[in-house]
Design a protein around this motif. Sequence first.
Motif, mmCIF file in Angstrom:
data_model
loop_
_atom_site.group_PDB
_atom_site.id
_atom_site.type_symbol
_atom_site.label_atom_id
_atom_site.label_comp_id
_atom_site.label_asym_id
_atom_site.label_seq_id
_atom_site.Cartn_x
_atom_site.Cartn_y
_atom_site.Cartn_z
ATOM 1 N N GLY A 40 0.849 -1.183 0.000
ATOM 2 C CA GLY A 40 0.000 0.000 0.000
ATOM 3 C C GLY A 40 0.883 1.231 0.000
ATOM 4 N N SER A 41 0.292 2.372 -0.243
ATOM 5 C CA SER A 41 1.097 3.590 -0.210
ATOM 6 C C SER A 41 0.665 4.452 0.973
ATOM 7 N N LEU A 42 1.655 4.981 1.636
ATOM 8 C CA LEU A 42 1.412 5.865 2.763
ATOM 9 C C LEU A 42 1.387 7.304 2.268
ATOM 10 N N ARG A 43 0.459 8.089 2.779
ATOM 11 C CA ARG A 43 0.423 9.520 2.477
ATOM 12 C C ARG A 43 1.588 10.172 3.232
ATOM 13 N N PRO A 44 1.979 11.356 2.796
ATOM 14 C CA PRO A 44 3.123 12.001 3.468
ATOM 15 C C PRO A 44 2.967 12.113 4.985
ATOM 16 N N TYR A 45 1.798 12.509 5.466
ATOM 17 C CA TYR A 45 1.622 12.639 6.921
ATOM 18 C C TYR A 45 1.652 11.272 7.608
ATOM 19 N N GLN A 46 1.263 10.208 6.896
ATOM 20 C CA GLN A 46 1.340 8.868 7.463
ATOM 21 C C GLN A 46 2.789 8.410 7.553
ATOM 22 N N ARG A 47 3.595 8.765 6.560
ATOM 23 C CA ARG A 47 5.015 8.425 6.593
ATOM 24 C C ARG A 47 5.689 9.094 7.794
ATOM 25 N N VAL A 48 5.344 10.348 8.016
ATOM 26 C CA VAL A 48 5.884 11.063 9.182
ATOM 27 C C VAL A 48 5.417 10.377 10.466
ATOM 28 N N GLY A 49 4.143 9.974 10.496
ATOM 29 C CA GLY A 49 3.595 9.305 11.677
ATOM 30 C C GLY A 49 4.310 7.995 11.980
ATOM 31 N N VAL A 50 4.565 7.190 10.950
ATOM 32 C CA VAL A 50 5.269 5.915 11.154
ATOM 33 C C VAL A 50 6.691 6.181 11.648
ATOM 34 N N GLY A 51 7.342 7.179 11.073
ATOM 35 C CA GLY A 51 8.689 7.532 11.531
ATOM 36 C C GLY A 51 8.701 7.960 12.990
ATOM 37 N N TRP A 52 7.694 8.724 13.381
ATOM 38 C CA TRP A 52 7.585 9.185 14.766
ATOM 39 C C TRP A 52 7.340 8.008 15.697
ATOM 40 N N LEU A 53 6.412 7.124 15.325
ATOM 41 C CA LEU A 53 6.134 5.939 16.133
ATOM 42 C C LEU A 53 7.384 5.074 16.284
ATOM 43 N N HIS A 54 8.110 4.912 15.193
ATOM 44 C CA HIS A 54 9.328 4.098 15.210
ATOM 45 C C HIS A 54 10.378 4.735 16.124
ATOM 46 N N PHE A 55 10.545 6.047 16.014
ATOM 47 C CA PHE A 55 11.507 6.768 16.853
ATOM 48 C C PHE A 55 11.190 6.576 18.337
ATOM 49 N N LEU A 56 9.927 6.771 18.713
ATOM 50 C CA LEU A 56 9.543 6.617 20.119
ATOM 51 C C LEU A 56 9.703 5.171 20.577
ATOM 52 N N GLY A 57 9.394 4.232 19.703
ATOM 53 C CA GLY A 57 9.573 2.822 20.039
ATOM 54 C C GLY A 57 11.023 2.473 20.287
ATOM 55 N N ARG A 58 11.910 3.051 19.486
ATOM 56 C CA ARG A 58 13.350 2.795 19.666
ATOM 57 C C ARG A 58 13.846 3.352 20.994
ATOM 58 N N LEU A 59 13.158 4.372 21.498
ATOM 59 C CA LEU A 59 13.500 4.937 22.802
ATOM 60 C C LEU A 59 12.901 4.128 23.944
ATOM 61 N N GLY A 60 12.121 3.107 23.601
ATOM 62 C CA GLY A 60 11.492 2.282 24.616
ATOM 63 C C GLY A 60 10.218 2.873 25.183
#
Length: 103
Positions: free
Chosen positions: A12-32
């Motif tokens: 599927g394709s992510l919209r630009p704001y969804q791509r930012v959202g996934v990046g943010w979720l991933h960043f916070l997850g990496r911080l535990g």
Amino acid sequence: AIVDSLGGELRGSLRPYQRVGVGWLHFLGRLGLGVCLADDMGLGKTIQVLALLLLYHREQPRPTSLLVVPASLLGNWQAEIERLGLSPAGRKHLTERVQGMGR
């Protein structure tokens, strides 16, 4: 961007704001840190979480991910997994996770 590393796993394709959202979720997850993702209906929370779970699985299989959703939405999650035409490995990983959510 981290989302680009999914390659053909998420068809599927992510919209630009969804791509930012996934990046943010991933960043916070990496911080535990845990994350609560809430917004208006129809903005793509499901695809963002599915993309995040695929990223986690790709980096290293995680034994647990806690998703809190109404039981009435489990069918929607399974339909989204099918609609996105995920790769067999990605589909297997996510389907197992969603099926486990109903327990």
